[in-house]
Motif scaffolding. Structure first.
Motif, short mmCIF file in Angstrom:
data_model
loop_
_atom_site.label_atom_id
_atom_site.label_comp_id
_atom_site.label_asym_id
_atom_site.label_seq_id
_atom_site.Cartn_x
_atom_site.Cartn_y
_atom_site.Cartn_z
N PHE A 157 0.82 -0.95 -0.01
CA PHE A 157 0.01 -0.12 0.03
C PHE A 157 0.72 1.37 0.03
N PHE A 158 1.94 1.33 0.91
CA PHE A 158 2.93 2.43 0.99
C PHE A 158 3.74 2.79 -0.34
N ILE A 159 3.96 1.62 -1.01
CA ILE A 159 4.74 1.71 -2.26
C ILE A 159 3.77 2.19 -3.36
N GLU A 160 2.57 1.74 -3.42
CA GLU A 160 1.43 2.15 -4.38
C GLU A 160 1.15 3.84 -4.28
N ALA A 161 1.07 4.08 -2.83
CA ALA A 161 0.80 5.48 -2.57
C ALA A 161 2.10 6.44 -2.99
N ALA A 162 3.24 5.80 -2.62
CA ALA A 162 4.47 6.83 -3.02
C ALA A 162 4.30 7.04 -4.44
N SER A 163 3.93 5.91 -5.17
CA SER A 163 4.03 6.03 -6.79
C SER A 163 3.00 7.09 -7.03
N ARG A 164 1.84 6.92 -6.70
CA ARG A 164 0.71 7.96 -6.92
C ARG A 164 1.00 9.23 -6.72
N ILE A 165 1.58 9.52 -5.34
CA ILE A 165 1.92 10.80 -5.02
C ILE A 165 3.08 11.38 -5.79
N SER A 166 4.02 10.53 -6.17
CA SER A 166 5.09 10.95 -7.15
C SER A 166 4.50 11.43 -8.39
N MET A 167 3.54 10.76 -8.98
CA MET A 167 3.24 10.91 -10.43
C MET A 167 2.13 12.18 -10.36
N ASN A 168 1.07 12.12 -9.50
CA ASN A 168 0.00 12.87 -9.31
C ASN A 168 0.35 14.37 -8.79
N VAL A 169 1.10 14.38 -7.69
CA VAL A 169 1.34 15.19 -7.06
C VAL A 169 2.83 16.20 -7.14
N LEU A 170 3.78 15.22 -7.47
CA LEU A 170 5.12 15.90 -7.70
C LEU A 170 5.54 15.87 -8.99
N ASN A 171 4.58 15.24 -9.79
CA ASN A 171 4.69 15.34 -11.57
C ASN A 171 6.16 14.56 -11.65
N VAL A 172 6.37 13.57 -11.23
CA VAL A 172 7.63 12.91 -11.36
C VAL A 172 7.27 11.63 -12.37
N LYS A 173 8.16 11.80 -13.55
CA LYS A 173 7.94 11.11 -14.71
C LYS A 173 8.32 9.61 -14.65
N ASP A 174 9.57 9.54 -14.05
CA ASP A 174 10.32 8.22 -14.12
C ASP A 174 9.96 7.84 -12.63
N LEU A 175 9.42 6.57 -12.24
CA LEU A 175 9.22 5.98 -10.99
C LEU A 175 10.12 4.71 -10.84
N ASN A 176 11.31 4.75 -11.78
CA ASN A 176 12.19 3.85 -11.43
C ASN A 176 13.17 3.69 -10.26
N PHE A 177 13.17 4.74 -9.34
CA PHE A 177 13.68 4.78 -8.32
C PHE A 177 13.05 3.97 -7.17
N LEU A 178 11.80 3.81 -7.50
CA LEU A 178 11.00 2.93 -6.44
C LEU A 178 11.07 1.59 -6.70
N PHE A 179 11.28 1.16 -7.94
CA PHE A 179 11.46 -0.26 -8.20
C PHE A 179 12.20 -1.00 -7.40
N PRO A 180 13.48 -0.73 -6.86
CA PRO A 180 14.35 -1.63 -6.17
C PRO A 180 13.80 -1.76 -4.94
N TYR A 181 13.22 -0.70 -4.10
CA TYR A 181 12.57 -0.80 -3.03
C TYR A 181 11.14 -1.91 -3.06
N PHE A 182 10.66 -1.54 -3.88
CA PHE A 182 9.54 -2.46 -4.25
C PHE A 182 9.75 -4.02 -4.03
N VAL A 183 10.80 -4.35 -5.10
CA VAL A 183 11.46 -5.56 -5.32
C VAL A 183 11.81 -6.12 -4.15
N ALA A 184 12.68 -5.61 -3.49
CA ALA A 184 13.49 -5.98 -2.26
C ALA A 184 12.63 -5.82 -1.07
N GLY A 185 11.68 -5.22 -0.62
CA GLY A 185 10.96 -5.08 0.25
C GLY A 185 9.61 -6.27 0.11
N GLU A 186 9.23 -6.29 -1.03
CA GLU A 186 8.24 -7.31 -1.24
C GLU A 186 8.69 -8.92 -0.83
#
Length: 202
Positions: A44-73
């Motif tokens: 849930f927190f990973i998904e929330a972070a991606s949504r906030i990054s895209m919709n609020v912070l206008n971050v285009k590239d979310l690849n920085f979250l991917f390693p945290y997602f894979v390792a944490g999951e």
């Protein structure tokens, strides 16, 4: 692509419901079962972070979250199954080291390959847990439906990854439709978790 987005938003809604129910009914879980809640809250927190990054912070590239997602999951699920199956504690060492490898950007292995390796190991743990639950051993089977769908979901993810690698000429719409199959199974996983969370008693 509208179907793809509908399924994706349904996924997010079910994930939020999972996390909420898990928190509300946390006292009904045994110590090992609490790791299912930790897993859902992390997603849930990973998904929330991606949504906030895209919709609020206008971050285009979310690849920085991917390693945290894979390792944490990966780490949460393998700890869950090691504890559930009462496996030797020394297994924590290689699993933690592997999670650290997934987290680090060495440039030697692509993030997608790390995800496949993570999924294959999760499939092995989930499959072994299912075998033990079916054999009616000491392994608790209160989450057998969830474990079954974890096995299917991560197995399908690996299959679709290799399928899409072979179908390199697919357009974005066709690839999105194929990946929607994975998202549909993810919906079933979340529904099974919600159902299991609601029926649990101490």
């Amino acid at each position: 692509m509208s179907i793809f987005y509908v399924i994706a938003y349904l996924n997010n809604a079910l994930l939020a419901v999972c996390a909420l129910i898990g928190i509300i009914r946390f006292r009904n879980f045994r110590n090992t079962e609490k790791w299912y809640v930790y897993y859902i809250i992390f997603l849930f927190f990973i998904e929330a972070a991606s949504r906030i990054s895209m919709n609020v912070l206008n971050v285009k590239d979310l690849n920085f979250l991917f390693p945290y997602f894979v390792a944490g999951e990966f780490l949460l699920l393998v700890i869950l199954f090691i504890r559930k199956l009462a496996l030797p504690q020394y297994l924590y060492v290689p699993m933690i080291m592997l999670a650290a490898f997934f987290l680090l950007d060495t440039g030697m292995v692509a993030n997608e390959v790390k995800k496949v390796i993570s999924n294959i190991i999760i499939i092995c743990f989930a499959g072994y847990a299912l075998l033990m639950e079916i054999k009616n051993t000491k392994v608790d089977d209160r989450f057998i439906a969830v474990d079954s769908l974890i096995f299917l979901y991560y197995g399908l993810s690996v299959f679709l990854f290799f399928l899409l690698r072979q179908l390199v000429d697919l357009g974005q719409e066709e690839a999105g439709m194929i990946w929607s199959i994975n998202n549909v199974l993810c919906c079933f996983l979340y529904v099974s978790i919600i159902y299991t969370f609601l029926k649990l008693k101490k």
